[in-house]
Design a protein around this motif. Structure first.
Motif, PDB file in Angstrom:
ATOM      1  N   ASP A   1     -10.629  -3.079  -8.320  1.00 48.48           N
ATOM      2  CA  ASP A   1     -10.146  -1.702  -8.134  1.00 48.48           C
ATOM      3  C   ASP A   1     -10.860  -0.745  -9.087  1.00 48.48           C
ATOM      4  O   ASP A   1     -11.146   0.402  -8.719  1.00 48.48           O
TER       5      ASP A   1
ATOM      6  N   GLN B   1       3.364   9.406 -11.920  1.00 57.43           N
ATOM      7  CA  GLN B   1       2.726  10.051 -10.781  1.00 57.43           C
ATOM      8  C   GLN B   1       1.312  10.440 -11.194  1.00 57.43           C
ATOM      9  O   GLN B   1       1.066  10.776 -12.358  1.00 57.43           O
TER      10      GLN B   1
ATOM     11  N   THR C   1      -2.822  10.967  -6.048  1.00 58.20           N
ATOM     12  CA  THR C   1      -1.978  10.197  -5.120  1.00 58.20           C
ATOM     13  C   THR C   1      -0.743  10.969  -4.676  1.00 58.20           C
ATOM     14  O   THR C   1       0.229  10.376  -4.191  1.00 58.20           O
TER      15      THR C   1
ATOM     16  N   GLU D   1       3.711  10.290  -4.880  1.00 59.81           N
ATOM     17  CA  GLU D   1       4.111   8.882  -4.895  1.00 59.81           C
ATOM     18  C   GLU D   1       4.423   8.427  -6.319  1.00 59.81           C
ATOM     19  O   GLU D   1       3.727   8.774  -7.266  1.00 59.81           O
TER      20      GLU D   1
ATOM     21  N   PHE E   1       4.888   5.251  -9.004  1.00 54.21           N
ATOM     22  CA  PHE E   1       4.510   3.876  -9.291  1.00 54.21           C
ATOM     23  C   PHE E   1       5.430   3.406 -10.418  1.00 54.21           C
ATOM     24  O   PHE E   1       5.415   3.981 -11.514  1.00 54.21           O
TER      25      PHE E   1
ATOM     26  N   LYS F   1      -0.841  -0.636 -10.435  1.00 55.53           N
ATOM     27  CA  LYS F   1      -0.318  -0.207  -9.139  1.00 55.53           C
ATOM     28  C   LYS F   1      -0.935   1.131  -8.724  1.00 55.53           C
ATOM     29  O   LYS F   1      -1.347   1.304  -7.566  1.00 55.53           O
ATOM     30  N   ALA F   2      -0.984   2.058  -9.659  1.00 55.44           N
ATOM     31  CA  ALA F   2      -1.585   3.355  -9.353  1.00 55.44           C
ATOM     32  C   ALA F   2      -3.076   3.208  -9.079  1.00 55.44           C
ATOM     33  O   ALA F   2      -3.625   3.853  -8.178  1.00 55.44           O
TER      34      ALA F   2
ATOM     35  N   ARG G   1      -3.760   2.001  -5.558  1.00 57.63           N
ATOM     36  CA  ARG G   1      -3.609   3.075  -4.571  1.00 57.63           C
ATOM     37  C   ARG G   1      -4.803   4.022  -4.617  1.00 57.63           C
ATOM     38  O   ARG G   1      -5.300   4.462  -3.575  1.00 57.63           O
TER      39      ARG G   1
ATOM     40  N   GLU H   1      -7.584   2.410  -2.721  1.00 65.19           N
ATOM     41  CA  GLU H   1      -7.390   2.527  -1.273  1.00 65.19           C
ATOM     42  C   GLU H   1      -7.822   3.902  -0.776  1.00 65.19           C
ATOM     43  O   GLU H   1      -8.509   4.032   0.244  1.00 65.19           O
ATOM     44  N   LEU H   2      -7.414   4.931  -1.498  1.00 62.76           N
ATOM     45  CA  LEU H   2      -7.761   6.300  -1.102  1.00 62.76           C
ATOM     46  C   LEU H   2      -9.253   6.543  -1.237  1.00 62.76           C
ATOM     47  O   LEU H   2      -9.850   7.262  -0.425  1.00 62.76           O
TER      48      LEU H   2
END
Length: 474
Positions: free
Chosen positions: A41, A309, A313, A316, A318, A449-450, A453, A456-457
């Protein structure tokens, strides 16, 4: 090895010590492995072409905000809170998972609003779901500790004059047995009613008469005077009184009420905290929603969960389990009496104050524990996980270096260094109140976790860019 006489030491210092003992030169590099499982990541986010410009935009947005106190009013008017609506600190949570101090504050809030006669009877309301719970952050508001806001509570209104954006926070009750720490005894409710009937209207009239109060400017000065704006706000509170007390005295309100209000604020060193918090949120909210940015825009705790936050993102959360602080306890209280970390006040650290600015407030260690060298080292360490510095908020003992600003998810995951937070400790049992103060960090897992994400973005953005102007198949 760069030469026969010089060695570069990476990681553990034991080998570097051995080389130095043999009279060879050593350059030490403070390298740490990334958090487990974040390697792919980190690569994906590092390859995001938007990241550098996005982070520069987000940081500039934070640094460009100035916060002014422009009004004070009841939450029913300012926030549109209706009977039976409650705000709370931290990420979303229901009554079934609420911690003791949050439950205590909600029970006291229900009695304050006349929903029940006895706070002990309020549990049935929340168990039945006949009232609503919503995070303060979702209403552009922040609340210390339990952070409970009810319609009749009065709130500060802060505004950025350049954009008109606003944030809010309740008035500070003081320390000890207070609602935000989960206490709901009769004297707690009596104090809150006095704040709504006397203190709030008096402050409103004073702010309107004196004109906007430059909260960002006060923060700038108080950092030079030994405050860090989270657990030490003594200078900030006194400067606020300097700005508002003439208008309070000239308000026409009975002198006994004015004297009581001045005595209350002047005797509550934490009063300015409830202005520092929305000032920090106002700045950080300006950086929300920047695609590709890895900057944290909120850290908050509800006593059960710790949530962050991130700019890139959206809204959302986390989350991970809130941690127990390590610090100093009041009276006979000990770790077994303390609830895990709670409150929106970590918004100060998110903006570079509080634990990030411990070097400017060495006296804070007498309240939260540690030592003066620890405080200096903490601020230096926070520079390793942030995107830049705030030239407005500087630290004299570090040659007026700006406070570390803009927590970067990638830097946290790459170094394993977690943000340092100064915090109060609430009793784990509803109704107890404050049991101590100390130091705490977020649960490590929220940052991977953040990061996942964000990766992914980044991948989605890369696909869209690759598709070019014809995006029908994306």
């Amino acid at each position: 090895m760069t030469s026969a006489e010089h060695v570069v030491g990476v990681g553990a210092g034991l080998l570097a010590d051995a080389v130095e003992a043999q009279a060879a030169g050593v350059t030490r590099v403070d390298w740490r492995p990334p958090m487990p499982g974040t390697e792919d990541d980190l690569v994906a986010v590092a390859a995001d072409a938007r990241r550098r410009a996005a982070n520069e935009q987000a940081l500039a947005a934070v640094l460009g905000v100035t916060a002014h106190l422009v009004d004070v009013g009841p939450a029913s008017e300012v926030l549109g809170l209706e009977r039976g609506e409650f705000l709370h600190a931290g990420p979303p949570i229901g009554w079934d998972r609420a911690s003791g101090p949050l439950r205590g504050a909600l029970m006291g809030g229900a009695a304050l609003e006349g929903l029940v006669d006895d706070p002990e009877d309020a549990a049935a309301l929340f168990e039945a779901g006949s009232v609503s719970l919503e995070p303060c952050h979702h209403r552009r508001t922040v609340g210390p500790m339990a952070g409970v806001v009810t319609p009749s509570m009065w709130v500060f209104v802060l505004e950025d004059p350049a954009t008109g954006a606003r944030t809010h926070c309740t008035l500070n009750e003081g320390l000890g047995k207070v609602l935000r720490y989960g206490a709901y005894a009769p004297e707690v409710l009596e104090r809150l009613r006095w704040m709504g009937a006397v203190l709030g209207p008096l402050l409103r009239d004073a702010v309107r008469a004196a004109g906007p109060v430059d909260v960002t400017g006060i923060l700038t000065q108080m950092l030079q005077m030994g405050d860090e704006a989270h657990n030490r706000n003594r200078a900030g509170t006194l400067m606020l009184l300097r700005d508002l007390s003439p208008a309070m005295v000239a308000s026409g309100v009975p002198s006994s009420d004015v004297a009581e209000a001045l005595r209350f604020v002047g005797g509550n060193d934490h009063f300015f905290l409830n202005l520092a918090m929305p000032a920090c949120k106002l700045a950080l909210d300006a950086a929300r929603g920047v695609p590709g940015s890895t900057m944290v825009v909120a850290m908050a705790r509800n006593g059960t969960d710790f949530g962050i936050q991130v700019s890139g993102t959206g809204d959302e959360w986390f989350t991970g389990p809130a941690q127990l602080a390590d610090g100093l306890y009041l009276g006979d209280y000990g770790p077994e009496d303390a609830n895990p970390d709670i409150g929106d006040s970590a918004i100060t650290e998110t903006a570079g104050l509080g634990g990030f600015a411990m070097a400017t407030a060495p006296a804070i260690v007498r309240f939260v524990g540690g030592s003066v060298p620890d405080a200096l080292a903490t601020t230096r360490r926070m520079h390793e996980i942030t995107l830049g510095e705030n030239p407005r908020w500087t630290i004299p003992v570090l040659d007026f270096r700006g406070v570390p600003t803009g927590i970067d998810v990638t830097r946290v995951c790459r170094t394993g260094i977690l943000p340092q937070i100064n915090t109060g400790m609430a009793g784990r049992v509803a109704g107890v109140g404050q049991v101590g103060a100390g130091l705490v960090t977020p649960p490590a897992e929220v940052f991977p976790k953040a990061l996942a994400r964000l990766a992914e973005l980044a991948a989605t953005a890369d696909v869209i860019r690759s598709a070019g102007p014809d995006r029908r198949n994306v």
